[in-house]
Design a protein around this motif. Structure first.
Motif, PDB file in Angstrom:
ATOM      1  N   VAL A  36     -41.418 141.429   6.855  1.00 19.88           N
ATOM      2  CA  VAL A  36     -42.789 141.019   7.132  1.00 19.88           C
ATOM      3  C   VAL A  36     -43.027 140.975   8.642  1.00 19.88           C
ATOM      4  CG1 VAL A  36     -42.921 139.657   5.012  1.00 19.88           C
ATOM      5  CG2 VAL A  36     -42.259 138.536   7.151  1.00 19.88           C
ATOM      6  N   LYS A  37     -44.319 140.836   8.997  1.00 19.82           N
ATOM      7  CA  LYS A  37     -44.666 140.671  10.407  1.00 19.82           C
ATOM      8  C   LYS A  37     -45.814 139.681  10.528  1.00 19.82           C
ATOM      9  CE  LYS A  37     -48.119 144.286  10.909  1.00 19.82           C
ATOM     10  NZ  LYS A  37     -48.591 145.412  11.688  1.00 19.82           N
ATOM     11  N   LEU A  38     -45.942 139.147  11.717  1.00 21.78           N
ATOM     12  CA  LEU A  38     -47.004 138.212  12.036  1.00 21.78           C
ATOM     13  C   LEU A  38     -47.567 138.583  13.399  1.00 21.78           C
ATOM     14  CD1 LEU A  38     -48.514 135.440  11.631  1.00 21.78           C
ATOM     15  CD2 LEU A  38     -46.634 134.442  12.928  1.00 21.78           C
ATOM     16  N   LEU A  56     -41.711 130.104  12.322  1.00 20.38           N
ATOM     17  CA  LEU A  56     -40.534 130.975  12.180  1.00 20.38           C
ATOM     18  C   LEU A  56     -39.713 130.580  10.954  1.00 20.38           C
ATOM     19  CD1 LEU A  56     -39.435 131.208  15.926  1.00 20.38           C
ATOM     20  CD2 LEU A  56     -40.856 132.812  14.619  1.00 20.38           C
ATOM     21  N   ALA A  57     -39.555 129.285  10.725  1.00 24.12           N
ATOM     22  CA  ALA A  57     -38.808 128.827   9.544  1.00 24.12           C
ATOM     23  C   ALA A  57     -39.518 129.237   8.261  1.00 24.12           C
ATOM     24  CB  ALA A  57     -38.612 127.317   9.599  1.00 24.12           C
ATOM     25  N   THR A  58     -40.846 129.155   8.257  1.00 23.07           N
ATOM     26  CA  THR A  58     -41.617 129.583   7.090  1.00 23.07           C
ATOM     27  C   THR A  58     -41.379 131.065   6.819  1.00 23.07           C
ATOM     28  OG1 THR A  58     -43.324 127.902   7.387  1.00 23.07           O
ATOM     29  CG2 THR A  58     -43.965 129.901   6.188  1.00 23.07           C
ATOM     30  N   MET A  59     -41.442 131.870   7.866  1.00 17.44           N
ATOM     31  CA  MET A  59     -41.207 133.308   7.694  1.00 17.44           C
ATOM     32  C   MET A  59     -39.806 133.564   7.145  1.00 17.44           C
ATOM     33  SD  MET A  59     -42.990 134.959  11.080  1.00 17.44           S
ATOM     34  CE  MET A  59     -42.838 136.680  10.525  1.00 17.44           C
ATOM     35  N   THR A  95     -46.093 140.013  18.476  1.00 13.03           N
ATOM     36  CA  THR A  95     -45.801 140.126  17.053  1.00 13.03           C
ATOM     37  C   THR A  95     -44.425 139.518  16.784  1.00 13.03           C
ATOM     38  OG1 THR A  95     -47.029 142.204  16.967  1.00 13.03           O
ATOM     39  CG2 THR A  95     -45.560 141.762  15.125  1.00 13.03           C
ATOM     40  N   VAL A  96     -44.264 138.932  15.601  1.00 15.29           N
ATOM     41  CA  VAL A  96     -42.955 138.479  15.131  1.00 15.29           C
ATOM     42  C   VAL A  96     -42.621 139.290  13.884  1.00 15.29           C
ATOM     43  CG1 VAL A  96     -41.585 136.556  14.241  1.00 15.29           C
ATOM     44  CG2 VAL A  96     -43.350 136.133  15.969  1.00 15.29           C
ATOM     45  N   ALA A  97     -41.435 139.879  13.874  1.00 16.15           N
ATOM     46  CA  ALA A  97     -40.945 140.603  12.704  1.00 16.15           C
ATOM     47  C   ALA A  97     -39.841 139.776  12.056  1.00 16.15           C
ATOM     48  CB  ALA A  97     -40.404 141.970  13.107  1.00 16.15           C
ATOM     49  N   CYS A  98     -39.814 139.754  10.734  1.00 14.60           N
ATOM     50  CA  CYS A  98     -38.759 139.059   9.991  1.00 14.60           C
ATOM     51  C   CYS A  98     -38.200 140.016   8.954  1.00 14.60           C
ATOM     52  CB  CYS A  98     -39.299 137.807   9.323  1.00 14.60           C
ATOM     53  SG  CYS A  98     -38.053 136.925   8.329  1.00 14.60           S
ATOM     54  N   ARG A  99     -36.890 140.191   8.982  1.00 14.94           N
ATOM     55  CA  ARG A  99     -36.200 141.029   8.000  1.00 14.94           C
ATOM     56  C   ARG A  99     -35.183 140.172   7.260  1.00 14.94           C
ATOM     57  NH1 ARG A  99     -35.575 144.145  12.743  1.00 14.94           N
ATOM     58  NH2 ARG A  99     -37.407 145.441  12.989  1.00 14.94           N
ATOM     59  N   LEU A 116     -35.211 137.180  12.782  1.00 13.05           N
ATOM     60  CA  LEU A 116     -36.561 137.217  13.339  1.00 13.05           C
ATOM     61  C   LEU A 116     -36.517 137.793  14.753  1.00 13.05           C
ATOM     62  CD1 LEU A 116     -36.377 134.232  11.606  1.00 13.05           C
ATOM     63  CD2 LEU A 116     -38.793 134.735  11.817  1.00 13.05           C
ATOM     64  N   PHE A 117     -37.531 138.610  15.040  1.00 12.20           N
ATOM     65  CA  PHE A 117     -37.594 139.324  16.311  1.00 12.20           C
ATOM     66  C   PHE A 117     -38.967 139.151  16.951  1.00 12.20           C
ATOM     67  CE2 PHE A 117     -34.649 141.372  13.494  1.00 12.20           C
ATOM     68  CZ  PHE A 117     -33.547 141.651  14.286  1.00 12.20           C
TER      69      PHE A 117
END
Length: 141
Positions: A36-38, A56-59, A95-99, A116-117
């Protein structure tokens, strides 16, 4: 339901409640993986102007749960039973990416890793990593 239909369903299902309120968007889905991304906005900031650790924890948590959903039957619910997250540095990108990926799949317990990135001009810097332990519960809760 075949995998393609299941993944399309999960993409839509992910965006409800608090994650939808945060503006998190699904980027990619595969077996045991969810990304996902934000797009960072002022509503995501804490007092110093950085993205709030709770965002970030939610993601990390929600994305790990949906990585688990890609591996279980449709009538199984996924619940987080433990979340451990490390924050390495603040988000400085737009942007924040989460894999998230499943690193252990047992009969009832799954363990996921979420990375998270911070992304700025297509350059990623890892800002956080979480280990999420999940329980597969037969039937709807």
């Amino acid at each position: 339901m075949d995998n393609k239909k299941r993944y399309e369903f999960l993409k839509q299902d992910y965006r409800q409640g608090f994650p939808a309120h945060c503006g998190i968007e699904v980027v990619n889905v595969d077996a045991g993986r969810f990304e996902v991304k934000l797009t960072v906005g002022p509503e995501h900031a804490q007092q110093e102007g950085f993205v709030h650790a709770g965002v970030l924890a939610t993601m990390a948590d929600h994305t790990a749960g949906y990585a688990a959903y890609t591996l279980v039957a449709e009538d199984v619910s996924i619940l987080t039973i433990e979340l451990k997250i490390n924050y390495f540095k603040p988000v400085t990108g737009d942007t924040v990416a989460c894999r998230s990926r499943i690193i252990h799949q047992g009969r009832r317990i799954l363990v996921a890793e979420s990375e998270l990135f911070s992304v700025l001009q297509n350059r990623e810097k890892q800002v956080s990593k979480a280990i999420v332990t999940l329980m597969a519960v037969p039937g709807s809760i």
